[in-house]
Design an enzyme around this catalytic site. Structure first.
Site, PDB file in Angstrom:
ATOM      1  N   ASP A  94       0.857  -1.189   0.000  1.00  0.00           N
ATOM      2  CA  ASP A  94       0.000   0.000   0.000  1.00  0.00           C
ATOM      3  C   ASP A  94       0.890   1.235   0.000  1.00  0.00           C
ATOM      4  O   ASP A  94       1.872   1.289   0.764  1.00  0.00           O
ATOM      5  CB  ASP A  94      -0.877  -0.030   1.268  1.00  0.00           C
ATOM      6  CG  ASP A  94      -2.009   0.976   1.194  1.00  0.00           C
ATOM      7  OD1 ASP A  94      -1.726   2.167   0.950  1.00  0.00           O
ATOM      8  OD2 ASP A  94      -3.167   0.579   1.364  1.00  0.00           O
ATOM      9  N   ASP A 116      -7.826   6.076  -7.591  1.00  0.00           N
ATOM     10  CA  ASP A 116      -9.240   5.985  -7.197  1.00  0.00           C
ATOM     11  C   ASP A 116      -9.705   7.372  -6.738  1.00  0.00           C
ATOM     12  O   ASP A 116      -9.023   8.010  -5.932  1.00  0.00           O
ATOM     13  CB  ASP A 116      -9.397   4.959  -6.061  1.00  0.00           C
ATOM     14  CG  ASP A 116      -8.884   3.581  -6.476  1.00  0.00           C
ATOM     15  OD1 ASP A 116      -8.972   3.257  -7.669  1.00  0.00           O
ATOM     16  OD2 ASP A 116      -8.384   2.832  -5.615  1.00  0.00           O
ATOM     17  N   LYS A 120     -16.606  10.869  -1.996  1.00  0.00           N
ATOM     18  CA  LYS A 120     -17.323  11.448  -0.845  1.00  0.00           C
ATOM     19  C   LYS A 120     -16.364  12.225   0.041  1.00  0.00           C
ATOM     20  O   LYS A 120     -15.221  11.788   0.259  1.00  0.00           O
ATOM     21  CB  LYS A 120     -17.984  10.332  -0.032  1.00  0.00           C
ATOM     22  CG  LYS A 120     -19.047   9.604  -0.811  1.00  0.00           C
ATOM     23  CD  LYS A 120     -19.778   8.608   0.061  1.00  0.00           C
ATOM     24  CE  LYS A 120     -20.777   7.838  -0.769  1.00  0.00           C
ATOM     25  NZ  LYS A 120     -20.912   6.448  -0.361  1.00  0.00           N
ATOM     26  N   TYR A 190      -6.065   2.792 -18.168  1.00  0.00           N
ATOM     27  CA  TYR A 190      -7.278   3.593 -17.967  1.00  0.00           C
ATOM     28  C   TYR A 190      -7.327   4.764 -18.937  1.00  0.00           C
ATOM     29  O   TYR A 190      -8.369   5.080 -19.507  1.00  0.00           O
ATOM     30  CB  TYR A 190      -7.341   4.118 -16.521  1.00  0.00           C
ATOM     31  CG  TYR A 190      -8.039   3.185 -15.566  1.00  0.00           C
ATOM     32  CD1 TYR A 190      -7.472   1.958 -15.228  1.00  0.00           C
ATOM     33  CD2 TYR A 190      -9.262   3.518 -14.992  1.00  0.00           C
ATOM     34  CE1 TYR A 190      -8.094   1.094 -14.353  1.00  0.00           C
ATOM     35  CE2 TYR A 190      -9.902   2.656 -14.109  1.00  0.00           C
ATOM     36  CZ  TYR A 190      -9.326   1.443 -13.800  1.00  0.00           C
ATOM     37  OH  TYR A 190      -9.949   0.588 -12.928  1.00  0.00           O
TER      38      TYR A 190
HETATM   39  C1  LIG Z   1      -8.108   3.266 -11.231  1.00  0.00           C
HETATM   40  S1  LIG Z   1      -6.767   2.179 -11.161  1.00  0.00           S
HETATM   41  C2  LIG Z   1      -5.572   2.902 -12.284  1.00  0.00           C
HETATM   42  C3  LIG Z   1      -4.509   1.944 -12.701  1.00  0.00           C
HETATM   43  C4  LIG Z   1      -3.398   2.518 -13.599  1.00  0.00           C
HETATM   44  N1  LIG Z   1      -2.642   3.536 -12.906  1.00  0.00           N
HETATM   45  C5  LIG Z   1      -3.968   3.080 -14.865  1.00  0.00           C
HETATM   46  O1  LIG Z   1      -4.004   4.309 -15.013  1.00  0.00           O
HETATM   47  O2  LIG Z   1      -4.376   2.288 -15.723  1.00  0.00           O
HETATM   48  C6  LIG Z   1      -6.058   2.578  -9.570  1.00  0.00           C
HETATM   49  C7  LIG Z   1      -5.076   1.533  -9.118  1.00  0.00           C
HETATM   50  O3  LIG Z   1      -4.416   2.016  -7.954  1.00  0.00           O
HETATM   51  C8  LIG Z   1      -4.341   0.978  -6.990  1.00  0.00           C
HETATM   52  N2  LIG Z   1      -4.260   1.636  -5.681  1.00  0.00           N
HETATM   53  C9  LIG Z   1      -5.200   2.431  -5.132  1.00  0.00           C
HETATM   54  N3  LIG Z   1      -4.810   2.883  -3.926  1.00  0.00           N
HETATM   55  C10 LIG Z   1      -3.580   2.352  -3.709  1.00  0.00           C
HETATM   56  C11 LIG Z   1      -2.669   2.422  -2.632  1.00  0.00           C
HETATM   57  N4  LIG Z   1      -2.957   3.140  -1.543  1.00  0.00           N
HETATM   58  N5  LIG Z   1      -1.495   1.762  -2.724  1.00  0.00           N
HETATM   59  C12 LIG Z   1      -1.223   1.010  -3.833  1.00  0.00           C
HETATM   60  N6  LIG Z   1      -2.072   0.896  -4.885  1.00  0.00           N
HETATM   61  C13 LIG Z   1      -3.231   1.549  -4.826  1.00  0.00           C
HETATM   62  C14 LIG Z   1      -5.601   0.174  -7.203  1.00  0.00           C
HETATM   63  O4  LIG Z   1      -5.499  -1.141  -6.699  1.00  0.00           O
HETATM   64  C15 LIG Z   1      -5.706   0.211  -8.735  1.00  0.00           C
HETATM   65  O5  LIG Z   1      -5.006  -0.857  -9.334  1.00  0.00           O
END
Ligand SMILES: C[S@@+](CC[C@H](N)C(=O)[O-])C[C@H]1O[C@@H](n2cnc3c(N)ncnc32)[C@H](O)[C@@H]1O
Length: 215
Positions: A94, A116, A120, A190
């Protein structure tokens, strides 16, 4: 995300690019990997389209890709292995635990792509551009180190601009339409999907300077 079949054997197939104990590399990344001139981090690499392409274009840089969902990360690992890229390490962690893995001033650049949005108000503190995360980034970055941030989400972007300014970062290259004049830079998974749908992409670079708030 749907559970990937055979996750464990697939991860084992790519064990060469997985950093199983990144905490032990803290403060030693570039001395452990002396072939590389700089260390760049990607937070939330997802399925790794950006990771693999950036690594291929910059063989002199070591990329540490942090991802907390192994089912996404395994796809990124397979992409990097398939292209036989020797300059990417994957960290199944994380981003909140960054200081356990990286020492102060060890990182030159951080990529945050399409994080993400946590829409909210009570969730804002979980956003990867929230003040508590910014302080971690300021801690591990070199002076003049940069955050490269992209998102399709305009409310998240506008909030991040305000929060980064409040945190003492210098903002550069701020745009609400990154690809308005044609494709610019390396796209993420994405991003490619959103761009194909005609969604505008927001981007900025935040530079660490003397007044930037550290942890
Ligand atoms: C919406 S996806 C975007 C993935 C990639 N960066 C793209 O643009 O295609 C967000 C990614 O960030 C990861 N993620 C979110 N919060 C995180 C955190 N605190 N630490 C590590 N990974 C995280 C999620 O598991 C997910 O795979």
């Amino acid at each position: 995300m749907r559970k990937k079949p055979n996750l464990i054997p697939r991860m084992e197939q790519c064990a060469a690019v997985l950093e199983s104990a990144p905490e032990e590399r803290r403060g030693r990344w570039l001395s452990d990997f002396p072939a590389f001139s700089q260390l760049h981090l990607e937070l939330g690499c997802g399925k790794g389209r950006f990771t693999a392409e950036m690594a291929a274009q910059h063989p002199d840089i070591l990329f540490a890709a942090v991802e907390k969902v192994p089912d996404a990360m395994v796809v990124a690992m397979e992409r990097v292995c398939a292209r036989e890229l020797g300059n990417v390490r994957f960290l199944d962690r994380d981003a909140a635990n960054l200081l356990e893995m990286f020492a102060p001033g060890e990182v030159s650049r951080i990529y945050i792509n399409f994080p993400d949005p946590w829409p909210k108000k009570k969730q804002f503190k979980r956003r990867l551009t929230a003040p508590s995360f910014q302080k971690l980034y300021a801690e591990v970055l070199v002076p003049g180190g940069e955050i490269w941030f992209k998102t399709d989400n305009l409310p998240l972007f506008e909030w991040s601009v305000e929060e980064l300014r409040a945190g003492g970062w210098e903002l550069r290259e701020v745009t609400n339409d990154l690809h308005g004049q044609g494709i610019s830079g390396v796209m993420t998974d994405y991003e490619a999907k959103f761009h194909a749908q005609g969604v505008k992409i927001n981007r900025l670079v935040a530079v660490k300077r003397e007044g930037t708030l550290c942890g």
